[in-house]
Every structure is written in structure tokens, then in C-alpha cells.
Design a protein around this motif. Sequence first.
Motif, PDB file in Angstrom:
ATOM      1  N   VAL A 162      42.115 -34.318  -0.353  1.00  0.00           N
ATOM      2  CA  VAL A 162      40.717 -34.755  -0.200  1.00  0.00           C
ATOM      3  C   VAL A 162      39.799 -33.910  -1.085  1.00  0.00           C
ATOM      4  N   LEU A 163      40.149 -32.648  -1.248  1.00  0.00           N
ATOM      5  CA  LEU A 163      39.314 -31.715  -2.016  1.00  0.00           C
ATOM      6  C   LEU A 163      38.966 -32.254  -3.400  1.00  0.00           C
ATOM      7  N   HIS A 164      39.947 -32.832  -4.077  1.00  0.00           N
ATOM      8  CA  HIS A 164      39.728 -33.289  -5.453  1.00  0.00           C
ATOM      9  C   HIS A 164      39.513 -34.804  -5.548  1.00  0.00           C
ATOM     10  N   SER A 165      39.414 -35.485  -4.403  1.00  0.00           N
ATOM     11  CA  SER A 165      39.488 -36.944  -4.431  1.00  0.00           C
ATOM     12  C   SER A 165      38.138 -37.640  -4.408  1.00  0.00           C
ATOM     13  N   ARG A 166      37.782 -38.253  -5.532  1.00  0.00           N
ATOM     14  CA  ARG A 166      36.584 -39.104  -5.574  1.00  0.00           C
ATOM     15  C   ARG A 166      36.834 -40.392  -4.783  1.00  0.00           C
ATOM     16  N   THR A 189      43.495 -26.088   2.957  1.00  0.00           N
ATOM     17  CA  THR A 189      43.210 -25.716   1.567  1.00  0.00           C
ATOM     18  C   THR A 189      42.803 -26.910   0.706  1.00  0.00           C
ATOM     19  N   LEU A 190      43.061 -28.123   1.176  1.00  0.00           N
ATOM     20  CA  LEU A 190      42.742 -29.315   0.377  1.00  0.00           C
ATOM     21  C   LEU A 190      41.621 -30.145   1.015  1.00  0.00           C
ATOM     22  N   LEU A 191      40.781 -29.454   1.788  1.00  0.00           N
ATOM     23  CA  LEU A 191      39.570 -30.086   2.333  1.00  0.00           C
ATOM     24  C   LEU A 191      38.353 -29.406   1.706  1.00  0.00           C
TER      25      LEU A 191
END
Length: 310
Positions: A162-166, A189-191
Motif C-alpha cells: 500500500v505504501l507505494h501504491s497509487r 512497513t508497507l503502510l
Amino acid sequence: MITHLLSAADLDAATATQVLDTAREMAGLADREVKKLPTLRGRTVVNLFYEDSTRTRTSFEVAAKRLSADVINFSAKGSSVSKGESLKDTALTLQAMGADAVVIRHMASGAPHRLARWIDGSVINAGDGTHEHPTQALLDAYTMRSRLGRLAGLQVVIVGDVLHSRVARSNVHLLHTLGAKVTLVAPPTLLPVGVGSWPAAVSYDLDSALSDADVVMMLRVQRERLAGGSVTARDTFFPSDREYSRRYGLDDARLRRMPAHAIVMHPGPMNRGVEITAEVADSTRSTIVEQVGNGVSVRMAVLYLMLGGL
Ligand code: CP
């Protein structure tokens, strides 16, 4: 209809529904022998791509051509961008050639917003950095509605980077507007910072989110954005691909724990064997190829409504 499409948050429920309904009309064209409408004859659409794309660039091209628009495909690779030309000068050059709409993909979040201030025509965001990808969210909503018959009340689980997701950000905005309930599932870590203020629930546990899901949307692990993609840097987000798959990958065992009617989505491109197994990606529950086809109808609808003066 709006002048620019920069963010899914710009769409109210009535406008988004108008796009989805128009896309359904456009989809009928694909079954005809002559797949063209004269609506945008004499109008020019520029595809301005600073970042790689397969699905979005080609589907905007097909969509514009099916509406009889002239299409200019501009890729930063092989252009005067390599000589240092700025986005503004490139855009003004393309405008001088008569662009009525510019479809832009750029590695910098916010680039489409800047462009909209510089040129007279409509700007459509085809993905800016880690910010937004509104037409992807529209085609995803279209796919959910055509498979499941509604959007209001659907439980949509969005899983992964999710962190990098447009794609995730645009989907959260649009699905919330259209009455669906979104749960984001990812390792901490990916939020992104501030995800608690998004109109979505957040969980670290995929298995507990699956049993109520109507839709499970898997996100690509964006290796190129994980601090330059080096293996060492990637290790700071998760220990290994194997560990990531074990905790957050969709495999056959997890697919069997989803309700029988629930569908599997992925915006593409996929890392088969990391966030999704090949068996699940190719299963009858997967809408991944269907999403690509729906992308043409949705982008036709967006161009038709924005440029057709409706
Ligand atoms: N889903 C998506 O944006 O794919 P492309 O990068 O191939 O355009």
C-alpha cells in the motif's frame, strides 16, 4: 463532467456512476464489426508517458482511436527530455500541436496537477508516482460492479504494498464514495504514514480478512520503488520474497477460504509467485484479464465525457 481527472477524490458518486454507466454502453462497441464511433473526430489526445506502461498507455490509445480522435504517443525515452527539456516546455510544445487532452504518467507525484495549470486542454492522470491512478480505480469499480452487480456494501480487501501504491489510494477514495467498505492488509512497513485517516480499515492479518471478502485485490510488490530496488534495501521492508508470500501472498489454500462468490483482482503487472500464485492468477475467480478489457471501455467513457462536451 469535470475538466481534468487528477484524483479519484475529484469524483462525486453521481459523476463516477455516470462514467461507469457510459463505460457499459461503450463496452457494447467491442462486439460490433466496426468498433468505432465518430464522437471525437478532429480532437487530439496526447499520451505523455514518462514512466513505463503496458496496459494504461495502450488502452488509452485504443480508447481514443475507437472514438476517432487523433492520437500522439509521446514517450520520454527517445525524446528531447533526454536533452534536459522540462515537463512544462514539453507540455507547451504538445499543446502548440493542438492537444485537446493530455494523458500523463509521471514518476513524480503531483506532476499532473502542475500540468493542469500550464495547458488549456484537459489533463488525465494515468499514474503519478505513489499518489493516484484514477482510471485504474474506475476500471476496477466497473469490474466489481459487472461481476457482483453492485458496489454499495461490498467488502473489498486490498492487500500488499500500500505504501507505494497509487492504485490503492485511488481505489480507497472511489470505493468509499461509491459505498463499498475497504480493508487494507499489509505488513506495517508497507503502510503509509497517516493511513489511519484514510476511509478504510487497516489490518496486518490477511487470513482473518478473507472470510468476509467479496473482492480481494492483490497489489504488486513495487521492487523498483523499494529504495531503488536493491536487495539490501528491500530487506528493510520484509525479510524475503518467501516470507512475504507466506504472510501476504494469495495462494490456492487462501482462495479456498474466500466466499464462493468472491473475486480476485490485480491491476498488473504481477509478480507471479510473490503476491499471487500462477494458479490463482489464472483461475476462474480471477478478473485480471477482464480488468484490462474493461480498461478500454472505461477510458473511452472518460474521454467521451470529458472531450465530448457532455
Ligand atoms: N495497471 C497499470 O497501470 O498497468 P501499466 O503499468 O502496464 O499501465
